[in-house]
Design an enzyme around this catalytic site. Sequence first.
Site, mmCIF file in Angstrom:
data_model
loop_
_atom_site.group_PDB
_atom_site.id
_atom_site.type_symbol
_atom_site.label_atom_id
_atom_site.label_comp_id
_atom_site.label_asym_id
_atom_site.label_seq_id
_atom_site.Cartn_x
_atom_site.Cartn_y
_atom_site.Cartn_z
ATOM 1 N N ARG A 185 26.551 30.839 41.787
ATOM 2 C CA ARG A 185 25.729 31.781 41.023
ATOM 3 C C ARG A 185 24.908 31.023 39.987
ATOM 4 O O ARG A 185 25.482 30.389 39.091
ATOM 5 C CB ARG A 185 26.629 32.792 40.320
ATOM 6 N N GLU A 208 41.072 39.953 39.243
ATOM 7 C CA GLU A 208 40.101 40.393 40.241
ATOM 8 C C GLU A 208 40.574 39.949 41.622
ATOM 9 O O GLU A 208 40.589 38.747 41.922
ATOM 10 C CB GLU A 208 38.717 39.817 39.939
#
Length: 238
Positions: free
Chosen positions: A104, A217
């Site tokens: 990212r 997560e």
Amino acid sequence: MAAIAVPSLGACAGLAGTAPGPAAPTPAAASTAAAAGLVDVTTLVPDMALEIRYAGNDNFTGGPVDGYRAPKCLLLGPAAQALQRVEMSLRERQLRLKLFDCYRPARAVAEFVRWAGDLSDQRSKPRYYPNLDKRELLGDYIAPVSGHSRGATLDLTLMQCGAGGGDCRPLDMGTDFDFFDPRAHTESPDTTPAQRANRLRLREAMAAQGFRNYPLEWWHYTLAPEPAPPMLYDVPIQ
């Protein structure tokens, strides 16, 4: 490239990063993916299932994110090779991976921070953070630095396939990707036994090739040790 120098890499990892490292991240001088050593995973697994959410409109910001000029998964070489091994092992059991995000760019993380600070934009609240005030996202869920920008972190899920490897469908993990809520914790008690078993099956497959799950997560994994833990890349995905 834009420099984002923040010493702490804590906070929720799918957006915020991984556990704190020994040194503050250093902006890398690389101006292209090749110069950064980033590899397109489809050069290793041509039919890897991709659903790169930030390259389109299907994400919590509601549109394509800065730095995502193509729906590709880029990773540093060692992470891409480890991911290939995971995929090949799963295919032996009629399972496959689906990738939501990989490397990212730092500029994308900066856009997430801007989005989190815009309290007038509540369009994605029902889907992504129904139980939180948006003010709670900045800092606890979205931080100025992401481990994804170091090139060895990715977000993904597990699919069950039919005979011959076709008709692959994502397994029920209990929440969607990027759901800001304790129910997204990998071992959340607020999941069914089947949902938790699916999460743990993904974790087991990833751990077998050196990937560490971020426990808040279920979708978030980082290769350990990271190939370039102090570095922070900002080359666009194209």
